[in-house]
Design an enzyme around this catalytic site. Structure first.
Site, PDB file in Angstrom:
ATOM      1  N   GLN A 116      -4.371  -1.336   9.645  1.00 36.25           N
ATOM      2  CA  GLN A 116      -4.300  -2.680   9.068  1.00 36.25           C
ATOM      3  C   GLN A 116      -4.878  -3.710  10.044  1.00 36.25           C
ATOM      4  O   GLN A 116      -4.517  -3.735  11.214  1.00 36.25           O
ATOM      5  CB  GLN A 116      -2.832  -3.017   8.737  1.00 36.25           C
ATOM      6  CG  GLN A 116      -2.656  -4.334   8.016  1.00 36.25           C
ATOM      7  CD  GLN A 116      -3.305  -4.353   6.634  1.00 36.25           C
ATOM      8  OE1 GLN A 116      -3.176  -3.405   5.863  1.00 36.25           O
ATOM      9  NE2 GLN A 116      -4.023  -5.418   6.325  1.00 36.25           N
TER      10      GLN A 116
ATOM     11  N   LYS B 174       0.838  -1.206   0.000  1.00 36.37           N
ATOM     12  CA  LYS B 174       0.000   0.000   0.000  1.00 36.37           C
ATOM     13  C   LYS B 174       0.872   1.255   0.000  1.00 36.37           C
ATOM     14  O   LYS B 174       0.619   2.200  -0.741  1.00 36.37           O
ATOM     15  CB  LYS B 174      -0.944  -0.015   1.216  1.00 36.37           C
ATOM     16  CG  LYS B 174      -2.055  -1.045   1.072  1.00 36.37           C
ATOM     17  CD  LYS B 174      -2.825  -1.296   2.364  1.00 36.37           C
ATOM     18  CE  LYS B 174      -3.801  -2.448   2.164  1.00 36.37           C
ATOM     19  NZ  LYS B 174      -4.486  -2.859   3.393  1.00 36.37           N
TER      20      LYS B 174
ATOM     21  N   ASP C  29     -10.992   2.948   4.138  1.00 37.07           N
ATOM     22  CA  ASP C  29     -11.322   1.522   4.009  1.00 37.07           C
ATOM     23  C   ASP C  29     -12.831   1.335   3.849  1.00 37.07           C
ATOM     24  O   ASP C  29     -13.285   0.266   3.436  1.00 37.07           O
ATOM     25  CB  ASP C  29     -10.857   0.750   5.260  1.00 37.07           C
ATOM     26  CG  ASP C  29      -9.588  -0.046   4.996  1.00 37.07           C
ATOM     27  OD1 ASP C  29      -9.311  -0.336   3.814  1.00 37.07           O
ATOM     28  OD2 ASP C  29      -8.895  -0.389   5.969  1.00 37.07           O
TER      29      ASP C  29
END
Ligand code: NDP
Length: 283
Positions: free
Chosen positions: A97, A53, A120
């Protein structure tokens, strides 16, 4: 018959070039999009995801801010970091994460992220916006799947789509996105009796179970579009999806490979969400 491959790497390259151009425009106007990525603990798979990412941000000109903490970080400490990032105007997206160490409640953490920075798309409010058909930041993986389906040129409206899996992060939002695109949607899960009876009627199948060979050739309607979200390891140690790729490609019309299908698109849509969050912050 052999299915045409839906190339997630190629589509990602194309979309990332468009994102990079828009990031360049914003940067020229004095506002570089910024993404904060928080990694807690030393899960090796998470470390790889985070690295990918951060690298994708660098390539598209998005400023990434990687914060790594030991597994001993307390929930209160993590929430305090998120509060600081929420208040930082140079940060437009915040990604924590998953999975988190067991002593940290992931729901509390997700809900602590500002709705404007929820790249997200996992928060209850983002889920509500998707459900209500309101603009908002969409979960990256299902949104990437939509882009992959659209890239085939096969119409979605009026088609029967079967989603296998009902997680909050993949299966459920996938079903809602397909519904919004006017597909007729069936959602299957571990309690579904006779999964094959559903999938055989499907023009589109999205498989997100985390179980190898969930979908085999005899379960697929000839010509169907098959999207494989799963990430598993085969007996040979190689990466594979939830679909019996070699068998299903003989029957399907279109199919995504693993690797090189949904994976790169998930990261691409994270970049797209960060860009969108930045553009919204400007307006
Ligand atoms: P979850 O474990 O949260 O959900 C799996 C879903 O599959 C559940 O709804 C479960 O049903 C259902 N399921 C499990 N076994 C079967 C079965 N035999 N038949 C029908 N349904 C079944 O997983 P996620 O949704 O988070 O992820 C799914 C997969 O996608 C994983 O392999 C994950 O690694 C991968 N993934 C890949 C991404 C990418 O970028 N490529 C991003 C995110 C995930 P029930 O609800 O009844 O338990």
């Amino acid at each position: 018959m052999s299915a045409q491959l839906i190339d997630g790497n190629a589509l990602s390259t194309q979309l990332r070039a468009q994102i990079a151009a828009r990031v360049g425009d914003l940067t020229a106007r004095g506002l570089t999009p910024g993404l904060a990525v928080i990694l807690v603990g030393d899960d090796p798979a998470s470390a790889v995801y985070v690295r990918n990412k951060v690298r994708a941000c660098e390539v598209t000109g998005i400023r990434s801010l990687l914060e790594q903490y030991p597994a001993t970080l307390t929930e209160a400490e993590l929430l305090a970091r998120i509060a600081a990032l929420n208040a930082d105007p140079s940060v437009h997206g915040i990604l924590v994460q998953m999975p988190l160490p067991r002593h940290i409640d992931p729901h509390k953490v997700i809900e602590a992220i500002s709705i404007h920075k929820d790249v997200d798309g996992y928060s209850v409010q983002s889920a509500g916006e998707l459900m209500a058909g309101l603009p908002g930041l969409r979960p990256c993986t299902p949104w990437g799947c939509m882009k992959l389906i659209e890239s085939t040129g096969v119409p979605i409206a009026g088609r029967h789509a079967v989603v296998i899996g009902r997680s909050n992060t993949v299966g459920k939002p996938m079903a809602l996105l397909l519904l919004q695109a006017h597909a007729t949607v069936t959602v299957c899960h571990s309690g579904t009796s006779d999964l094959a009876a559903h999938t055989r009627q499907a023009d589109l199948v999205v498989v997100a179970t985390g179980r190898r060979n969930t979908l085999s050739a005899d379960m697929v309607k000839p010509g169907a579009v098959v999207i494989d979200v799963g990430i598993n390891r085969g007996e040979d140690g190689k990466l594979c999806g939830d679909v019996d790729f070699d068998g299903v490609r003989q029957v399907a019309g279109w199919i995504t490979p693993v690797p090189g299908g949904v994976g790169p698109m998930t990261i691409t849509m994270l970049l797209a969400n960060t860009l969108q969050a930045t553009e919204r912050a400007m307006s």
